[in-house]
Design a protein around this motif. Structure first.
Motif, PDB file in Angstrom:
ATOM      1  N   GLU A 130       7.797 -13.204 -41.778  1.00  0.00           N
ATOM      2  CA  GLU A 130       6.401 -12.742 -41.881  1.00  0.00           C
ATOM      3  C   GLU A 130       5.748 -12.681 -40.508  1.00  0.00           C
ATOM      4  N   MET A 131       6.022 -13.697 -39.693  1.00  0.00           N
ATOM      5  CA  MET A 131       5.434 -13.720 -38.348  1.00  0.00           C
ATOM      6  C   MET A 131       5.943 -12.538 -37.525  1.00  0.00           C
ATOM      7  N   LEU A 132       7.254 -12.277 -37.620  1.00  0.00           N
ATOM      8  CA  LEU A 132       7.823 -11.168 -36.853  1.00  0.00           C
ATOM      9  C   LEU A 132       7.189  -9.844 -37.278  1.00  0.00           C
ATOM     10  N   SER A 133       7.045  -9.641 -38.594  1.00  0.00           N
ATOM     11  CA  SER A 133       6.453  -8.385 -39.066  1.00  0.00           C
ATOM     12  C   SER A 133       5.031  -8.231 -38.546  1.00  0.00           C
ATOM     13  N   ALA A 134       4.261  -9.308 -38.616  1.00  0.00           N
ATOM     14  CA  ALA A 134       2.866  -9.251 -38.170  1.00  0.00           C
ATOM     15  C   ALA A 134       2.781  -9.043 -36.659  1.00  0.00           C
ATOM     16  N   ILE A 135       3.602  -9.769 -35.920  1.00  0.00           N
ATOM     17  CA  ILE A 135       3.552  -9.668 -34.452  1.00  0.00           C
ATOM     18  C   ILE A 135       4.068  -8.309 -33.994  1.00  0.00           C
ATOM     19  N   ASN A 136       5.083  -7.813 -34.672  1.00  0.00           N
ATOM     20  CA  ASN A 136       5.630  -6.500 -34.344  1.00  0.00           C
ATOM     21  C   ASN A 136       4.560  -5.415 -34.465  1.00  0.00           C
ATOM     22  N   GLU A 137       3.676  -5.564 -35.456  1.00  0.00           N
ATOM     23  CA  GLU A 137       2.583  -4.599 -35.646  1.00  0.00           C
ATOM     24  C   GLU A 137       1.612  -4.593 -34.468  1.00  0.00           C
ATOM     25  N   GLN A 138       1.531  -5.712 -33.762  1.00  0.00           N
ATOM     26  CA  GLN A 138       0.610  -5.783 -32.620  1.00  0.00           C
ATOM     27  C   GLN A 138       1.277  -5.432 -31.299  1.00  0.00           C
ATOM     28  N   SER A 139       2.593  -5.293 -31.321  1.00  0.00           N
ATOM     29  CA  SER A 139       3.293  -5.160 -30.042  1.00  0.00           C
ATOM     30  C   SER A 139       4.181  -3.916 -30.037  1.00  0.00           C
ATOM     31  N   PHE A 140       5.419  -4.046 -30.515  1.00  0.00           N
ATOM     32  CA  PHE A 140       6.329  -2.896 -30.439  1.00  0.00           C
ATOM     33  C   PHE A 140       5.848  -1.724 -31.285  1.00  0.00           C
ATOM     34  N   ASN A 141       5.100  -2.005 -32.361  1.00  0.00           N
ATOM     35  CA  ASN A 141       4.543  -0.904 -33.156  1.00  0.00           C
ATOM     36  C   ASN A 141       3.211  -0.402 -32.627  1.00  0.00           C
ATOM     37  N   ALA A 184       3.089 -13.840 -29.993  1.00  0.00           N
ATOM     38  CA  ALA A 184       2.461 -12.515 -29.892  1.00  0.00           C
ATOM     39  C   ALA A 184       2.312 -12.114 -28.430  1.00  0.00           C
ATOM     40  N   GLU A 185       1.931 -13.080 -27.601  1.00  0.00           N
ATOM     41  CA  GLU A 185       1.778 -12.799 -26.172  1.00  0.00           C
ATOM     42  C   GLU A 185       3.110 -12.350 -25.556  1.00  0.00           C
ATOM     43  N   VAL A 186       4.186 -13.035 -25.942  1.00  0.00           N
ATOM     44  CA  VAL A 186       5.521 -12.677 -25.441  1.00  0.00           C
ATOM     45  C   VAL A 186       5.916 -11.276 -25.915  1.00  0.00           C
ATOM     46  N   PHE A 187       5.687 -10.989 -27.182  1.00  0.00           N
ATOM     47  CA  PHE A 187       6.055  -9.671 -27.716  1.00  0.00           C
ATOM     48  C   PHE A 187       5.231  -8.561 -27.061  1.00  0.00           C
ATOM     49  N   ILE A 188       3.937  -8.809 -26.889  1.00  0.00           N
ATOM     50  CA  ILE A 188       3.090  -7.774 -26.277  1.00  0.00           C
ATOM     51  C   ILE A 188       3.542  -7.525 -24.838  1.00  0.00           C
ATOM     52  N   ARG A 189       3.891  -8.596 -24.128  1.00  0.00           N
ATOM     53  CA  ARG A 189       4.400  -8.435 -22.768  1.00  0.00           C
ATOM     54  C   ARG A 189       5.685  -7.591 -22.772  1.00  0.00           C
ATOM     55  N   CYS A 230      -8.901   2.529 -36.774  1.00  0.00           N
ATOM     56  CA  CYS A 230      -8.868   2.254 -35.326  1.00  0.00           C
ATOM     57  C   CYS A 230      -7.506   2.640 -34.759  1.00  0.00           C
ATOM     58  N   CYS A 231      -6.449   2.283 -35.496  1.00  0.00           N
ATOM     59  CA  CYS A 231      -5.086   2.603 -35.068  1.00  0.00           C
ATOM     60  C   CYS A 231      -4.900   4.121 -35.000  1.00  0.00           C
TER      61      CYS A 231
END
Lengths: 407, 407
Positions: A209-220, A263-268, A297-298
């Motif tokens: 769940e965390m990966l899916s959510a974080i992925n939406e803020q970063s790689f997606n 999330a910070e790591v993924f966004i970086r 917004c997206c």
């Protein structure tokens, strides 16, 4: 030339429970590392997300089947060949590689996940990869992150790596991750891969769940040109070595600090891909505020980030507010009151209430557009939702790189 | 350089009930025609479609208000300034122009529709336009179509004009139309305008339905770079001069032949815009067959037509099937069985069942890619629906034109 700060961190924390190797198997070129193996300790939790492209590559299909059956122990990645558009033979070769590694390591086939990146439509030299596995396994070590980040590069001009330490109420966690991709932009070179590991102890379901959510803020939330690869994959591993106290719900006191750090790591890692985007000369953050929903917004952020007119204007350092407004206008936001829309470039307000801002001057526009990193902030002024997308400009070099690539 | 056959037809049929003039009012430049007036006979039926961009320009707002209240008698178009992003003052100026023309012609204000194209965000010199109206009205004549097609040009490198005669069961109809736009691509130069007139006698409601349907096959199926203008408008006029027998339902025996002829004219005018697309060196028809719905065919066609990777590959004359398949894969078609997908470039099958076609050779690919006009045919093999989109390649010159435009 990658844009802005793309440096490898001074300290790269090894993650207890993770070993890596990068070796040369001769998949496509001689004497360059093209085979990266990651060993994951027993009892680690692993989460995976894969491309939504219907034409997904053979290794992605095999990965999905294996991951559904077992928790991964080995990730095996080759560069030089994407093993995509290769049909049943390609799938068999991906399975062969997993089976060979499993036999050598004494684990179940399903615990090995394959990844490939490189040219599309050519048969993968799986024999070379299998022949290289002994060497790859012999070289596994916890401090090989930089070698691995270099080993997964294709057209990337830089290794993409980040690492951080998080202290939460007396517990010390480490997160290290790497990515590859020179934009989400080259289905031919089969694009985006991301691997992140932490020694935190997180339950597998929650980790997914965390990966899916974080992925939406970063790689997606990154785009170079809107093209989505056939091979995109992202992996998050929690080895649990740092603590015996398992984090199994968002109510756990360590959950939110760890989520934020991940999330910070993924966004970086995602931003590093945009900074290394093909032909990029500017790194742009498109931040949309005041929406009724995150989705709108997206939509607005992507309309602006994908607009070739906006992207060429940024390449030319032209504060062309007309192109930004036009892109906002066709983003499909229902009942948008254009006379409420404000637009800023960094601290400079360029549009107010849907027209040019009275305080705006060409000189202020020139100053902000001369920067290599610029935030386009669009305020829709109709709600509280926010979303952010990262992109780069569109230059001669983008056309050159992609027009010349096979010629 | 526009691509392929963009010639003005040898015979341009005047349309009885339509007079036009193109004169120089000095809106932005001296001594070039920048004011085009079209006079429509009483009793003609007129249909209009306008941009879906939320940031629509002042003249578009005024046009919608006027058109809701009365059947148009005059269309007044200026180039050089789009009167967009100009707020309440811009709207007042558009209304002033209509009122001045109405007073001179002795008609109701609401029967005058304004159109503007040119730079965004600068005040429109409505005084110059109003001062030029006497001259414009004095020059109205039925055979001024070519002058008018030249008068509405901005960055267009060619006048866009077509004309045809249709014989239906002993009745003789004429259709003449013109368009402007160098791609749907330049919100700054406020883009696409289309005016088509016929002497057929068609009921106003039916004419509006026909325009909406035909627009979906023509102007709504072209893309240069996916950007939608703030000023797009398209007008279809049926003067009724050719026959007293009114066509008021699709069951009328003349309906379908006229619909087809009008569609042909609109598709020609739309294609001329793509052929004149900024930096275009190739004209591409993306035809998708075998879909479950027209919408999914349209989605696939646009995904391919918008893909910068596909467009740069065509610029490089590279038969890069991997990029085409990847774009098909991310078009969002639900449950797409990629192993059924075939792709052709003109007569050459490049992909079969989702992989490279066994009969395909690099030489055949090179031959077809050397042509200036190419049809990309994608067969989804899951239904009977079809859709077609027209586009051009992405060249250095596209970036150059759009990066240099304001600098």
């Amino acid at each position: 030339m990658a844009v802005g700060n793309v440096a490898v961190p001074e300290t790269i924390y090894p993650i207890e429970g993770i070993k890596l190797s990068a070796t040369a198997a001769g998949v496509r070129y001689k004497d360059r590392d093209d085979l990266v193996v990651i060993e994951i300790a027993t009892d680690a939790a692993t989460a995976v997300v894969t491309t939504k492209n219907a034409f997904c590559a053979a290794p992605v299909r095999v990965l999905r089947e294996h991951f559904a059956k077992a928790s991964p122990r080995y990730l095996v990645t080759n560069t030089g060949n994407a093993n995509a558009g290769t049909g049943a033979d390609g799938k068999r070769r991906a399975i062969d590689i997993c089976a060979a590694l499993a036999a050598k390591a004494g684990v179940n086939n399903n615990t090995v996940l394959p990844f490939s990146t490189g040219v599309i439509g050519e048969p993968l030299n799986s024999e070379a990869i299998i022949a290289g596995l002994d060497n790859a396994l012999a070289n596994l070590a916890p401090d090989n992150w930089l070698a691995a980040a270099n080993g997964i590069r294709t057209t990337d001009t830089i290794p993409k790596l980040t690492s951080k330490k998080v202290n939460v109420a007396g517990s010390h966690y480490h997160i290290t991750g790497m990515s590859k991709g020179s934009g989400m932009i080259r289905p031919n070179m089969a694009t985006m891969l991301g691997y992140v590991a932490t020694d935190a102890n997180i339950a597998a379901d929650l980790l997914q769940e965390m990966l899916s959510a974080i992925n939406e803020q970063s790689f997606n939330r990154i785009t170079v040109d809107g093209d989505t690869s056939t091979n995109d994959c992202c992996v998050l591993i929690a080895t649990g070595a740092a603590s015996s106290d398992i984090i199994d719900s968002p109510e756990h006191p360590h959950y939110q600090p760890l989520f934020d750090a991940l999330a910070e790591v993924f966004i970086r890692l995602a931003q590093l891909i945009v900074r290394d985007g093909e032909g990029a000369t500017k790194f742009m953050t498109v931040k949309v505020t005041g929406g009724k929903t995150t989705q709108e917004c997206c939509d607005v952020a992507y309309a602006v980030a994908h607009s070739p007119l906006v992207k060429t204007a940024f390449f030319a350092s032209d504060a062309n507010w007309g192109r930004i407004l036009a892109a906002v206008g066709y983003a499909g936001v229902e009942d948008l009151d254009t006379e409420q829309v404000d637009v800023y470039l960094d601290e400079v307000m360029i549009c107010q209430n849907g027209g040019v801002a009275p305080t705006y001057t060409e000189e202020a526009g020139k100053t902000v557009m001369s920067r290599p990193e610029i935030t386009i902030h669009i305020d829709l002024a109709r709600g509280e939702a926010i979303d952010t997308v990262y992109t780069c400009d569109l230059s001669y070099d983008y056309v050159k790189i992609n027009a010349d690539y096979r010629s």
